[in-house]
Design a protein around this motif. Structure first.
Motif, PDB file in Angstrom:
ATOM      1  N   GLU A   1     -11.513   6.459  -8.362  1.00  0.00           N
ATOM      2  CA  GLU A   1     -12.087   6.107  -9.666  1.00  0.00           C
ATOM      3  C   GLU A   1     -11.158   6.444 -10.832  1.00  0.00           C
ATOM      4  OE1 GLU A   1     -14.413   9.836  -8.222  1.00  0.00           O
ATOM      5  OE2 GLU A   1     -13.538   7.997  -7.369  1.00  0.00           O
ATOM      6  N   GLU A   2     -10.079   7.197 -10.579  1.00  0.00           N
ATOM      7  CA  GLU A   2      -9.104   7.493 -11.630  1.00  0.00           C
ATOM      8  C   GLU A   2      -7.857   6.626 -11.515  1.00  0.00           C
ATOM      9  OE1 GLU A   2      -8.218  11.644 -11.742  1.00  0.00           O
ATOM     10  OE2 GLU A   2     -10.313  12.252 -11.973  1.00  0.00           O
ATOM     11  N   LEU A   3      -7.885   5.678 -10.576  1.00  0.00           N
ATOM     12  CA  LEU A   3      -6.798   4.716 -10.406  1.00  0.00           C
ATOM     13  C   LEU A   3      -7.342   3.331 -10.752  1.00  0.00           C
ATOM     14  CD1 LEU A   3      -5.661   5.959  -6.883  1.00  0.00           C
ATOM     15  CD2 LEU A   3      -4.799   6.737  -9.111  1.00  0.00           C
ATOM     16  N   VAL A   4      -6.458   2.371 -10.960  1.00  0.00           N
ATOM     17  CA  VAL A   4      -6.939   1.014 -11.193  1.00  0.00           C
ATOM     18  C   VAL A   4      -6.264   0.049 -10.231  1.00  0.00           C
ATOM     19  CG1 VAL A   4      -7.281   1.508 -13.652  1.00  0.00           C
ATOM     20  CG2 VAL A   4      -5.260   0.217 -12.934  1.00  0.00           C
ATOM     21  N   LYS A   5      -6.999  -1.019  -9.946  1.00  0.00           N
ATOM     22  CA  LYS A   5      -6.439  -2.117  -9.168  1.00  0.00           C
ATOM     23  C   LYS A   5      -6.406  -3.347 -10.061  1.00  0.00           C
ATOM     24  CE  LYS A   5      -9.588  -2.042  -5.975  1.00  0.00           C
ATOM     25  NZ  LYS A   5     -10.466  -2.370  -4.809  1.00  0.00           N
ATOM     26  N   THR A   6      -5.436  -4.201  -9.852  1.00  0.00           N
ATOM     27  CA  THR A   6      -5.250  -5.399 -10.657  1.00  0.00           C
ATOM     28  C   THR A   6      -5.123  -6.602  -9.734  1.00  0.00           C
ATOM     29  OG1 THR A   6      -4.061  -4.108 -12.329  1.00  0.00           O
ATOM     30  CG2 THR A   6      -3.834  -6.510 -12.419  1.00  0.00           C
ATOM     31  N   ILE A   7      -5.896  -7.641 -10.018  1.00  0.00           N
ATOM     32  CA  ILE A   7      -5.755  -8.877  -9.250  1.00  0.00           C
ATOM     33  C   ILE A   7      -5.506 -10.025 -10.220  1.00  0.00           C
ATOM     34  CG2 ILE A   7      -7.295  -8.028  -7.440  1.00  0.00           C
ATOM     35  CD1 ILE A   7      -9.330 -10.151  -8.462  1.00  0.00           C
ATOM     36  N   LEU A   8      -4.828 -11.046  -9.742  1.00  0.00           N
ATOM     37  CA  LEU A   8      -4.556 -12.234 -10.541  1.00  0.00           C
ATOM     38  C   LEU A   8      -5.479 -13.343 -10.059  1.00  0.00           C
ATOM     39  CD1 LEU A   8      -2.565 -13.258 -12.780  1.00  0.00           C
ATOM     40  CD2 LEU A   8      -1.225 -14.269 -10.918  1.00  0.00           C
ATOM     41  N   VAL A   9      -6.200 -13.979 -11.001  1.00  0.00           N
ATOM     42  CA  VAL A   9      -7.086 -15.091 -10.661  1.00  0.00           C
ATOM     43  C   VAL A   9      -6.618 -16.337 -11.395  1.00  0.00           C
ATOM     44  CG1 VAL A   9      -9.038 -13.558 -10.262  1.00  0.00           C
ATOM     45  CG2 VAL A   9      -8.767 -14.626 -12.499  1.00  0.00           C
ATOM     46  N   ALA A  10      -6.908 -17.490 -10.795  1.00  0.00           N
ATOM     47  CA  ALA A  10      -6.478 -18.767 -11.364  1.00  0.00           C
ATOM     48  C   ALA A  10      -7.671 -19.686 -11.533  1.00  0.00           C
ATOM     49  CB  ALA A  10      -5.431 -19.424 -10.454  1.00  0.00           C
TER      50      ALA A  10
ATOM     51  N   ALA B   1      -5.374 -15.781  -6.926  1.00  0.00           N
ATOM     52  CA  ALA B   1      -4.063 -16.424  -6.880  1.00  0.00           C
ATOM     53  C   ALA B   1      -3.380 -16.089  -5.556  1.00  0.00           C
ATOM     54  CB  ALA B   1      -3.209 -15.959  -8.044  1.00  0.00           C
ATOM     55  N   ASP B   2      -2.647 -17.064  -5.013  1.00  0.00           N
ATOM     56  CA  ASP B   2      -1.941 -16.787  -3.764  1.00  0.00           C
ATOM     57  C   ASP B   2      -0.689 -15.962  -4.050  1.00  0.00           C
ATOM     58  OD1 ASP B   2       0.151 -18.559  -4.581  1.00  0.00           O
ATOM     59  OD2 ASP B   2      -0.870 -20.246  -3.651  1.00  0.00           O
ATOM     60  N   GLU B   3      -0.078 -15.442  -2.985  1.00  0.00           N
ATOM     61  CA  GLU B   3       1.023 -14.492  -3.149  1.00  0.00           C
ATOM     62  C   GLU B   3       2.234 -15.131  -3.825  1.00  0.00           C
ATOM     63  OE1 GLU B   3       2.979 -10.723  -0.832  1.00  0.00           O
ATOM     64  OE2 GLU B   3       1.786 -12.177   0.288  1.00  0.00           O
ATOM     65  N   ALA B   4       2.463 -16.430  -3.554  1.00  0.00           N
ATOM     66  CA  ALA B   4       3.606 -17.098  -4.184  1.00  0.00           C
ATOM     67  C   ALA B   4       3.447 -17.140  -5.696  1.00  0.00           C
ATOM     68  CB  ALA B   4       3.760 -18.513  -3.616  1.00  0.00           C
ATOM     69  N   LEU B   5       2.216 -17.440  -6.160  1.00  0.00           N
ATOM     70  CA  LEU B   5       1.966 -17.489  -7.605  1.00  0.00           C
ATOM     71  C   LEU B   5       2.058 -16.095  -8.214  1.00  0.00           C
ATOM     72  CD1 LEU B   5       1.196 -19.094 -10.107  1.00  0.00           C
ATOM     73  CD2 LEU B   5      -1.210 -18.847  -9.457  1.00  0.00           C
ATOM     74  N   VAL B   6       1.556 -15.099  -7.495  1.00  0.00           N
ATOM     75  CA  VAL B   6       1.632 -13.715  -7.987  1.00  0.00           C
ATOM     76  C   VAL B   6       3.094 -13.299  -8.159  1.00  0.00           C
ATOM     77  CG1 VAL B   6       1.196 -11.309  -7.364  1.00  0.00           C
ATOM     78  CG2 VAL B   6      -0.600 -13.018  -7.054  1.00  0.00           C
ATOM     79  N   GLN B   7       3.924 -13.606  -7.190  1.00  0.00           N
ATOM     80  CA  GLN B   7       5.346 -13.272  -7.285  1.00  0.00           C
ATOM     81  C   GLN B   7       6.002 -14.001  -8.452  1.00  0.00           C
ATOM     82  OE1 GLN B   7       7.525 -11.303  -5.947  1.00  0.00           O
ATOM     83  NE2 GLN B   7       6.732 -10.575  -3.974  1.00  0.00           N
ATOM     84  N   GLU B   8       5.648 -15.265  -8.625  1.00  0.00           N
ATOM     85  CA  GLU B   8       6.243 -16.064  -9.696  1.00  0.00           C
ATOM     86  C   GLU B   8       5.877 -15.530 -11.075  1.00  0.00           C
ATOM     87  OE1 GLU B   8       5.620 -20.485 -11.684  1.00  0.00           O
ATOM     88  OE2 GLU B   8       5.029 -20.150  -9.607  1.00  0.00           O
ATOM     89  N   LYS B   9       4.591 -15.177 -11.262  1.00  0.00           N
ATOM     90  CA  LYS B   9       4.131 -14.793 -12.597  1.00  0.00           C
ATOM     91  C   LYS B   9       4.347 -13.319 -12.909  1.00  0.00           C
ATOM     92  CE  LYS B   9       2.761 -17.177 -15.032  1.00  0.00           C
ATOM     93  NZ  LYS B   9       3.442 -18.126 -15.958  1.00  0.00           N
ATOM     94  N   LEU B  10       4.167 -12.455 -11.893  1.00  0.00           N
ATOM     95  CA  LEU B  10       4.211 -11.012 -12.166  1.00  0.00           C
ATOM     96  C   LEU B  10       5.414 -10.320 -11.556  1.00  0.00           C
ATOM     97  CD1 LEU B  10       0.426 -10.058 -11.789  1.00  0.00           C
ATOM     98  CD2 LEU B  10       1.662 -10.879 -13.798  1.00  0.00           C
ATOM     99  N   GLY B  11       6.139 -10.999 -10.676  1.00  0.00           N
ATOM    100  CA  GLY B  11       7.359 -10.428 -10.137  1.00  0.00           C
ATOM    101  C   GLY B  11       7.160  -9.367  -9.095  1.00  0.00           C
TER     102      GLY B  11
END
Length: 571
Positions: free
Chosen positions: A276-285, A319-329
């Protein structure tokens, strides 16, 4: 009805592809048969149940002055193009062309059709409010039809639509429709909950879903064990009060190597900090390429429906892994809110928004940041913060009155406040009392008629077969003479048939030349409320009465049957 004249092809074995109780029993008892994947024929017994359900629906709709009508199932694509749903509804929409190469669809629902019809003929607020409805086949190109009548490509629905000149009128009809739905579900014998639901592809500002708890339910209902609060899990909220931690000391931002920490559990163990003191981040499209990074605390999952509704999009997906890599590196497991691209919208769950000195991915594989703080390391406005998490069982309910309990449920009805979404798109306007042209205010109200057969079966059936409530049973009474060659039994069975008819009920007479055991097994399988067995005591005028729901069985003089039928059928 004589059973020798009834088309009732029972089965002794359950088909291998029948996964749930309702599918198994409705097939086995001769109520339905598949014609193609996700499309069923309703055999005579099922049709009689449907007729009685529809009669109840019509009575309750008449009680709130709703007008029944019928519109085509085949619809011109232009209607749905006007509303935008032709492009956004998805692969579930049946599309085809006629011989003139004109585009058509098979209607899964009829908001556009009714809006067009009413808009063409109603031009003044004086003709409103108006409620119209139909009972009709609907079509959805379900990718994987299963569970019998619960997930099909063709189904029967009651869909109603209200048109008012103001929102007060919409609220009144919405409440009337909720009352009518409660009456309908009570009368057909269902246990159900009215819950907060997701408007989904229907759109609109408010919706309420009616769900029947059942093991075969495809939805999860979250309800409070201390109040009336209930919601679909996609919409369920837990209790949380925002905390002002702006006065706490902020440690220096630090990037660290975390090559073996790709999950919250691994990061929690590495840093010796609770999830609860950490965060997770996901990318949605979104469907038009819209991108959002959604941040929650590590102990919760992101709720895509809440994200979709917040963004006002018809759908969102991970978002799929290819898009995640493209947008967020970076790859999954190393994502975070620091340094997001400008074309990626940041959304933060309220619990995560209250954290200070928290850890998150650095958008660089094998790296995390420690001591991130909002509005120092990441700009965060109030309109980016909301509830984006999936509630958890055992959490305090949003009203603060009890803990959330989860159960599976079957959606049997849904009511929506649509507002002006469709009237604006299709030009359905009236002149108000001041002579101004205004969009009609709309509501939409659906009941899955064919689904009710499955829901009732899931709730009521036992290990012997179906158990129908009297109000919708195909026949209220099953008269079973053990031996039709016995003159006394045949005569008493005929007398009982008249007794039942004179009492205002319908009977099915098992006049087959079958063994008693076969007759009794079939009787229990098809599930009529009362069985009158005419056997060895027929010459004495004695009948064995069996009540299907309770299993209670007792002897009674045939002359007393009429006096007790109403009592038995009220149970």
């Amino acid at each position: 009805m004589k059973q020798t004249q009834l088309f009732m092809p029972t089965l002794r074995e359950v088909p291998a592809d029948a996964e749930v109780k309702s599918h198994q029993l409705l097939l086995k008892a001769g109520y339905i048969r598949p014609v193609s994947a996700g499309a069923f024929a309703y055999l005579p017994l099922a049709q009689r149940v449907l007729n009685k359900v529809e009669a109840i629906v019509r009575e309750e709709m008449a009680a709130i002055n709703a007008n029944e009508m019928l519109v085509p199932e085949i619809l011109p694509a232009e209607l749905w193009q006007k509303s935008g749903r032709y492009a956004t509804y998805g692969q579930d929409l049946y599309k085809f062309k006629n011989r003139q190469d004109r585009d058509f669809i098979l209607g899964p629902t009829h908001e556009e059709t009714f809006t067009e019809l009413i808009g063409n003929d109603i031009k003044s607020y004086k003709k409103l409010p108006l409620v119209v409805y139909q009972i009709q086949q609907k079509f959805r190109d379900e990718g994987r039809p299963r569970f019998g009548l619960l997930r099909t490509r063709e189904f029967i629905m009651k869909d109603a639509y209200s048109f008012t000149a103001d929102y007060e009128g919409l609220d009144k009809i919405f409440d009337q429709m909720e009352g009518a739905y409660r009456n309908i579900f009570d009368r057909v014998g269902l246990s159900y909950r009215a819950i907060v639901g997701d408007a989904g592809a229907m759109g609109g500002s408010d919706s309420k879903e009616f769900s029947a708890p059942a093991a075969a339910g495809e939805d999860i209902i979250a309800y409070s064990d201390g109040s009336d609060y209930a919601a679909n899990l996609e919409m369920a909220k837990d209790y949380y009060e925002r905390v002002d931690r702006s006065g706490e000391a902020q440690a220096d931002l630090e990037k660290i190597d975390t090559p073996n920490a790709k999950t919250i559990e691994e990061l929690s163990e590495l840093l010796n900090r609770p999830a609860e003191e950490l965060v997770k981040t996901i990318l949605v499209a979104g469907p038009e390429g819209e991108l959002a990074a959604v941040v929650t605390t590590g102990d919760f999952e992101v709720n895509l429906v809440k994200v979709q509704n917040f963004l006002g999009l018809p759908e969102v997906e991970l978002a799929d892994e290819a898009l995640v890599q493209e947008k967020l590196g970076a790859s999954f497991g190393s994502l975070g809110p620091v340094g997001l691209p400008e074309d990626v919208k940041l959304l933060v769950d309220e619990r995560a928004a209250d954290l200070v000195n928290f850890a998150a991915g650095a958008n660089e594989d094998g790296k995390h940041y420690l001591n991130i703080n909002w509005n120092r390391d990441v700009d965060l406005a109030d309109d980016q913060v909301a509830d984006f998490r999936t509630a958890k069982e055992g959490d305090l309910a949003v009203d603060g009155k009890g803990k959330l309990v989860f159960t599976r449920g079957i959606e049997i009805g849904h009511i929506f406040k649509l507002g002006t979404r469709y009237s604006d798109a299709l030009g359905a306007k009236v002149l108000d009392q001041n002579g101004r042209s205004i969009d009609m205010i709309m509501g939409c109200y659906g009941i899955g008629i064919s689904r009710l057969l499955a829901a009732i079966t899931e709730q009521k059936a036992d290990d012997k077969g179906l158990v129908w409530p009297a109000a919708i049973a195909p026949y209220e009474v099953h008269i079973v003479p053990v031996n039709m060659k016995d003159d006394a039994q045949a005569a008493l069975a005929a007398d009982l048939e008249k007794v039942v008819a004179d009492a205002g009920f319908e009977s099915l007479v098992d006049d087959r030349k079958e063994r008693a055991g076969v007759k009794f097994a079939d009787s229990e399988l098809i599930g009529l409320p009362v069985r009158l067995t005419v056997g060895k005591k027929a010459s004495e005028g004695i009948v064995e009465v069996t009540l299907r729901q309770s299993g209670e069985s007792f002897d009674m003089p045939a002359s007393e049957i009429a006096a007790h039928l109403n009592e038995w059928l009220a149970k």
